[in-house]
Design a protein around this motif. Sequence first.
Motif, PDB file in Angstrom:
ATOM      1  N   ALA A 240       1.150  -6.655   2.312  1.00  0.00           N
ATOM      2  CA  ALA A 240       2.569  -6.952   2.127  1.00  0.00           C
ATOM      3  C   ALA A 240       3.472  -5.856   2.669  1.00  0.00           C
ATOM      4  O   ALA A 240       4.638  -6.101   2.976  1.00  0.00           O
ATOM      5  CB  ALA A 240       2.863  -7.177   0.642  1.00  0.00           C
ATOM      6  N   GLY A 241       2.954  -4.656   2.792  1.00  0.00           N
ATOM      7  CA  GLY A 241       3.764  -3.563   3.312  1.00  0.00           C
ATOM      8  C   GLY A 241       3.067  -2.235   3.089  1.00  0.00           C
ATOM      9  O   GLY A 241       2.120  -2.130   2.303  1.00  0.00           O
ATOM     10  N   ILE A 242       3.521  -1.207   3.788  1.00  0.00           N
ATOM     11  CA  ILE A 242       2.971   0.142   3.655  1.00  0.00           C
ATOM     12  C   ILE A 242       4.117   1.102   3.376  1.00  0.00           C
ATOM     13  O   ILE A 242       5.170   1.037   4.024  1.00  0.00           O
ATOM     14  CB  ILE A 242       2.224   0.563   4.933  1.00  0.00           C
ATOM     15  N   ARG A 243       3.896   1.999   2.421  1.00  0.00           N
ATOM     16  CA  ARG A 243       4.858   3.048   2.107  1.00  0.00           C
ATOM     17  C   ARG A 243       4.138   4.383   2.193  1.00  0.00           C
ATOM     18  O   ARG A 243       3.137   4.599   1.509  1.00  0.00           O
ATOM     19  CB  ARG A 243       5.436   2.869   0.702  1.00  0.00           C
ATOM     20  N   ILE A 244       4.628   5.279   3.030  1.00  0.00           N
ATOM     21  CA  ILE A 244       4.052   6.612   3.172  1.00  0.00           C
ATOM     22  C   ILE A 244       5.131   7.638   2.828  1.00  0.00           C
ATOM     23  O   ILE A 244       6.260   7.545   3.323  1.00  0.00           O
ATOM     24  CB  ILE A 244       3.535   6.862   4.602  1.00  0.00           C
ATOM     25  N   SER A 245       4.776   8.605   2.002  1.00  0.00           N
ATOM     26  CA  SER A 245       5.711   9.667   1.646  1.00  0.00           C
ATOM     27  C   SER A 245       5.033  11.021   1.820  1.00  0.00           C
ATOM     28  O   SER A 245       3.830  11.152   1.595  1.00  0.00           O
ATOM     29  CB  SER A 245       6.200   9.505   0.203  1.00  0.00           C
TER      30      SER A 245
ATOM     31  N   VAL B  24       0.857  -1.186   0.000  1.00  0.00           N
ATOM     32  CA  VAL B  24       0.000   0.000   0.000  1.00  0.00           C
ATOM     33  C   VAL B  24       0.890   1.232   0.000  1.00  0.00           C
ATOM     34  O   VAL B  24       1.761   1.373   0.868  1.00  0.00           O
ATOM     35  CB  VAL B  24      -0.920   0.016   1.237  1.00  0.00           C
ATOM     36  N   GLU B  25       0.681   2.120  -0.970  1.00  0.00           N
ATOM     37  CA  GLU B  25       1.483   3.339  -1.075  1.00  0.00           C
ATOM     38  C   GLU B  25       0.574   4.543  -0.882  1.00  0.00           C
ATOM     39  O   GLU B  25      -0.451   4.678  -1.559  1.00  0.00           O
ATOM     40  CB  GLU B  25       2.188   3.403  -2.428  1.00  0.00           C
ATOM     41  N   LEU B  26       0.955   5.418   0.039  1.00  0.00           N
ATOM     42  CA  LEU B  26       0.196   6.627   0.346  1.00  0.00           C
ATOM     43  C   LEU B  26       1.097   7.836   0.176  1.00  0.00           C
ATOM     44  O   LEU B  26       2.164   7.911   0.786  1.00  0.00           O
ATOM     45  CB  LEU B  26      -0.340   6.581   1.784  1.00  0.00           C
ATOM     46  N   ASP B  27       0.653   8.774  -0.625  1.00  0.00           N
ATOM     47  CA  ASP B  27       1.414  10.009  -0.841  1.00  0.00           C
ATOM     48  C   ASP B  27       0.569  11.190  -0.379  1.00  0.00           C
ATOM     49  O   ASP B  27      -0.634  11.263  -0.669  1.00  0.00           O
ATOM     50  CB  ASP B  27       1.771  10.162  -2.320  1.00  0.00           C
ATOM     51  N   GLY B  28       1.215  12.128   0.326  1.00  0.00           N
ATOM     52  CA  GLY B  28       0.486  13.296   0.818  1.00  0.00           C
ATOM     53  C   GLY B  28      -0.505  12.966   1.912  1.00  0.00           C
ATOM     54  O   GLY B  28      -1.567  13.582   2.016  1.00  0.00           O
ATOM     55  N   LEU B  29      -0.158  12.007   2.779  1.00  0.00           N
ATOM     56  CA  LEU B  29      -1.046  11.626   3.878  1.00  0.00           C
ATOM     57  C   LEU B  29      -1.115  12.743   4.916  1.00  0.00           C
ATOM     58  O   LEU B  29      -0.093  13.307   5.312  1.00  0.00           O
ATOM     59  CB  LEU B  29      -0.539  10.345   4.537  1.00  0.00           C
TER      60      LEU B  29
END
Length: 473
Positions: A160-165, A114-119
């Motif tokens: 599987a994983g989380i990516r936050i930027s 899961v990729e989240l940008d501008g959280l």
Amino acid sequence: MGAMSRLLKWIFLALAAIGLLGVLIAVAVYTLVDPQQYRAIAIEAVQRTTGRTLTLDGEVKLKLFPCCAVQVDTATLGNPADFEGEPFLRVASAQLAIRLWPLLTRREVEIGTVELDGLQVNLLGRADGSNNWTFTGPAEAQSTPPPAAGDTSLSSFSVAGIRISNGTLNYQDAADDSRYRIEGLDLKTGPIANAAPFDLEAAFTGHDLKDNSGGKLRLKARITLATDANATSVTLADLQADADLRGIGGLDSLSGNFGSPAMMVRLADDTQVSAAELSTDLKLTTPELPDQTIPLKAALTGLRYDVDVDGGTLGGLTATASVAGVELKVNVDQPATFGAHNNLRGILQFAEVSPRDVLARLKEPVPVTADQNVLKRLSGKANWFLTDTDVGLEKMTFVLDDSRISGSVSRQIPAEGSKAVPRTRFDLSVDAINADRTWSPPAKHLRRPKRLTAHPLLCGWRQCHRNSCGDNS
């Protein structure tokens, strides 16, 4: 040339096979996955399990390269019904990767990364202890029959994983008027499944908005989450963190690293931090010593701190610090309290140093003595204490050159807002002192018989020095 021709042929066939596989994957994904159908599923599932409204703006897209992911441009998760203001969560772009093999073979969608940008997350606490980060389903959801076998629910959630930027977190608690902000958050995790531990790495810049203190923090840990009706507990195992902070605890700066085999943070009405063991390796600067960097190493045991009441307990501490060349060793040898109320006691000791060298490092004047070999050796040991009302040393045993000094010294700590002048108390005894070596040498002009111009230091008592300094006014 034959070998080269065969090699080129195999390369061409391999590329063709990869291209064909890509086409088949694209056809399969488009055939089996309708991204728009998951919009309604996601909104309904969030409403059913949390009682909150999920808003998905823009089109839900299917992204094939890298294969395969569902992408949402803007998503918002609301607050509980009785909370107003900014929504609990907003994200500029979200992408959920889909595991390909279960999709092709079993027509099942399993979430990859899961990729989240501008959280942006807004945490609000009220004076009565209620908050917007505790998730409980609506009253009508509690009476809803449980989902049928095979349905997906949060209890069987895995990713599987989380990516936050580029994340931001705002925290405001009316109970203690605390306001914090985290920005520039970059975070990634390992696989997350149910309540199993997972790896986490994070870096961010934090601010205390009340006094503008804060700085940068980077950490790695293995996380375990546990929730109940009243609190969320976060256990950070094998914690390693690097910090570069400003304005914390009255210090100009504090940088270095700290670690703990296991630290627990309990988020509830009374937010608490605890650690059985914690070690630090820091460098700090303070306004009292503007030109000095103080290295500090410490090991703490039995640490417990309640954030909301600013109160903590400590089982023990051993620390070493170097201040202007003085190597200090400090310990806390009994259970202690700190924070809004302090009661800490322990032992302070330092190896032999030269007071002359220390004063020079501090850019303080060195006393003029008859013998330049005095003030060359100082060592000692004492019991130290810090309470709400005073700080000091007792049972002192200091050695200065050939003199032994014993006793106690303390200084009052005025109450906040008090204009009273703090008192310094001391009860000291010296076994012997060589006055001929220690006193300042007499000024040469005091031995001269002729009349001299008055000197403000030598003739402060004009009547006493009328004969030697003259009667000048």
